[in-house]
Design an enzyme around this catalytic site. Structure first.
Site, short mmCIF file in Angstrom:
data_model
loop_
_atom_site.label_atom_id
_atom_site.label_comp_id
_atom_site.label_asym_id
_atom_site.label_seq_id
_atom_site.Cartn_x
_atom_site.Cartn_y
_atom_site.Cartn_z
N ASN A 173 -10.04 -0.72 -1.01
CA ASN A 173 -8.59 -0.59 -0.95
C ASN A 173 -7.99 -1.19 -2.23
OD1 ASN A 173 -5.86 -0.70 -0.44
ND2 ASN A 173 -6.05 -1.59 1.61
N CYS A 221 0.81 -1.22 0.00
CA CYS A 221 0.00 0.00 0.00
C CYS A 221 0.84 1.27 0.00
CB CYS A 221 -0.97 -0.02 1.18
SG CYS A 221 -2.13 -1.38 1.07
N HIS A 226 -3.65 7.06 1.79
CA HIS A 226 -3.99 5.72 1.31
C HIS A 226 -5.38 5.36 1.84
CE1 HIS A 226 -3.94 1.51 0.50
NE2 HIS A 226 -3.83 1.17 1.76
C1 LIG Z 1 -10.31 -5.64 8.80
C2 LIG Z 1 -10.99 -4.66 9.73
C3 LIG Z 1 -11.99 -3.83 8.94
C4 LIG Z 1 -11.76 -5.42 10.80
O1 LIG Z 1 -12.38 -4.52 11.67
P1 LIG Z 1 -12.29 -4.76 13.24
O2 LIG Z 1 -13.11 -3.70 13.86
O3 LIG Z 1 -10.84 -4.85 13.60
O4 LIG Z 1 -13.02 -6.13 13.38
P2 LIG Z 1 -12.47 -7.49 14.00
O5 LIG Z 1 -11.40 -8.07 13.14
O6 LIG Z 1 -12.15 -7.23 15.44
O7 LIG Z 1 -13.74 -8.35 13.91
C5 LIG Z 1 -14.89 -8.04 14.67
C6 LIG Z 1 -15.95 -9.09 14.38
O8 LIG Z 1 -16.43 -8.88 13.04
C7 LIG Z 1 -16.36 -10.11 12.33
N1 LIG Z 1 -16.12 -9.84 10.92
C8 LIG Z 1 -14.93 -9.74 10.27
N2 LIG Z 1 -15.15 -9.46 8.97
C9 LIG Z 1 -16.49 -9.37 8.81
C10 LIG Z 1 -17.31 -9.12 7.71
N3 LIG Z 1 -16.82 -8.87 6.48
N4 LIG Z 1 -18.64 -9.10 7.92
C11 LIG Z 1 -19.17 -9.31 9.11
N5 LIG Z 1 -18.44 -9.59 10.20
C12 LIG Z 1 -17.10 -9.61 10.05
C13 LIG Z 1 -15.22 -10.86 12.97
O9 LIG Z 1 -15.35 -12.25 12.73
C14 LIG Z 1 -15.41 -10.52 14.42
O10 LIG Z 1 -16.45 -11.32 14.96
P3 LIG Z 1 -16.32 -11.90 16.44
O11 LIG Z 1 -16.26 -10.69 17.32
O12 LIG Z 1 -17.56 -12.72 16.57
O13 LIG Z 1 -15.06 -12.68 16.45
C15 LIG Z 1 -9.98 -3.74 10.40
O14 LIG Z 1 -9.22 -4.48 11.33
C16 LIG Z 1 -9.04 -3.09 9.44
O15 LIG Z 1 -9.46 -2.27 8.64
N6 LIG Z 1 -7.74 -3.37 9.52
C17 LIG Z 1 -6.75 -2.76 8.68
C18 LIG Z 1 -6.84 -3.39 7.34
C19 LIG Z 1 -6.04 -2.68 6.32
O16 LIG Z 1 -6.16 -1.50 6.18
N7 LIG Z 1 -5.25 -3.41 5.57
C20 LIG Z 1 -4.59 -2.95 4.41
C21 LIG Z 1 -3.22 -2.45 4.62
S1 LIG Z 1 -3.16 -0.78 5.09
#
Ligand SMILES: CC(C)(COP(=O)(O)OP(=O)(O)OC[C@H]1O[C@@H](n2cnc3c(N)ncnc32)[C@H](O)[C@@H]1OP(=O)(O)O)[C@@H](O)C(=O)NCCC(=O)NCCS
Length: 315
Positions: free
Chosen positions: A266, A96, A236
């Site tokens: 993204n 990224c 980004h």
């Molecule tokens: C991926 C991301 C959106 C997840 O959001 P989060 O608030 O951290 O959510 P979590 O991973 O803690 O998951 C919370 C719950 O949602 C659930 N969940 C994950 N993806 C889901 C989806 N697409 N739909 C519904 N539920 C989902 C998980 O299973 C979890 O359930 P649980 O509490 O029963 O275990 C977030 O962590 C993120 O944006 N990370 C950075 C990613 C990124 O930018 N990557 C690129 C490089 S910069």
């Protein structure tokens, strides 16, 4: 591909995706379309707007983690398809942060007077490496490409500083494990779904929130500038909450922040040039504007760039 389309593929819903990421839809290439194809389209548009022929381009740098194939470099494929016969080129792999690293590389060749026309492209076909059984990753990414043409600046405009960092200890939190020399493609790697994006989202999230602001602040301070002097923040587009956290930490008002993640998701190396395109379409860039760009990505890689917008003519 809308969030509703994804609801049919995995156990997710529009509300979760919108509130947790800000994404409403992402674009998906036709099957059989490689990254070079998108890169060439973006390059043609950039050159066309500036009235520059492909034959005038001297260097092509493509930032991507989804090259058409491991080698030759996508830049070579782009050079051929564009018919940019004079240009040499290479790819940069920094996920990224790739576009900002490529931009910095390209700028060096212009600043030292070696080249006068450098094409920098950020392009990724992320859908080629997404596991549509993993709801935690497949909802986040989309396909896209954006390109800029770098030329010598006038009146002090142009890219004038950058601050990049790598923390390789973060490599385990976001990667595609197979397909390289460590785990070449085999039945086992395919069975274990090792040719897809794997991510520990929360870890990446926390690192990104901290580093966006830290790197940006460091770069501004080094140049005797304050966030209040920034005219446009082009970040980004990984998650709307990451962009908003950076905005809050830097104390930037909403109108100085470019957001188009709802439209594209993204797109890895493409988000920043696409966001620049959005800012231009919305007529939010004027000659002399101070533009701060920042990215955090797999590696971990961190990138930030400061520039004064040249405001050159293009249509
Ligand atoms: C991926 C991301 C959106 C997840 O959001 P989060 O608030 O951290 O959510 P979590 O991973 O803690 O998951 C919370 C719950 O949602 C659930 N969940 C994950 N993806 C889901 C989806 N697409 N739909 C519904 N539920 C989902 C998980 O299973 C979890 O359930 P649980 O509490 O029963 O275990 C977030 O962590 C993120 O944006 N990370 C950075 C990613 C990124 O930018 N990557 C690129 C490089 S910069």
């Amino acid at each position: 591909m809308t969030n509703q389309d994804l609801e049919k593929l995995v156990d997710t819903n529009d509300e979760w995706i919108r509130t947790r990421t800000g994404i409403q839809k992402r674009h998906v290439v036709e099957p059989g379309t490689g990254t070079s194809e998108l890169a060439v389209r973006a390059a043609r548009e950039a050159l066309g707007r500036r009235g520059v022929e492909p034959s005038e381009v001297e260097l092509i740098i493509v930032a991507t983690v989804t090259p058409d194939m491991p080698f030759p470099a996508t830049a070579c494929l782009v050079q051929d398809k564009l018919k940019a016969g004079r240009a040499w080129g290479f790819d940069i792999s920094a996920a990224c942060s790739g576009f900002l690293y490529a931009l910095t590389m390209g700028a060096q060749f212009v600043q030292n007077g070696v080249h006068r026309k450098v094409l920098v492209i950020g392009a990724d076909v992320m859908t080629a490496i997404l596991n549509y059984e993993d709801r935690a990753t497949c909802v986040l990414f989309g396909d896209g490409a954006g390109a800029v043409l770098l030329e010598p600046g006038e009146d002090g405009s142009g890219i004038f500083d950058f601050h990049h960092e790598v923390d390789g200890s973060g490599g385990c939190y976001l990667n595609m494990p197979a397909g390289g020399s460590l785990h070449p493609a085999s039945h086992e790697t395919v069975d274990k779904k090792m040719h897809y994006v794997r991510q520990e989202g929360q870890h990446v999230f926390k690192y990104a929130v901290r580093k966006f602001a830290e790197a940006s602040r460091h770069l501004l301070e080094r140049n005797g500038l304050s966030p209040a002097q920034v005219d446009l923040f082009v970040a980004h587009q990984a998650n709307i909450r990451i962009i908003d956290a950076a905005k809050e930490r830097l104390g930037l008002p909403e109108e100085k922040v470019v957001k188009n993640i709802h439209e594209y998701g993204n797109t890895t190396a493409a988000t920043i040039p696409l966001a620049l395109g959005t800012a231009l379409d919305q007529q939010r860039l004027e000659k002399g504007d101070l533009v701060l760009m920042a990215a955090v990505g797999a590696g971990f890689t961190v990138g930030s760039v400061l520039l004064r917008w040249s405001g050159v003519d293009w249509s």
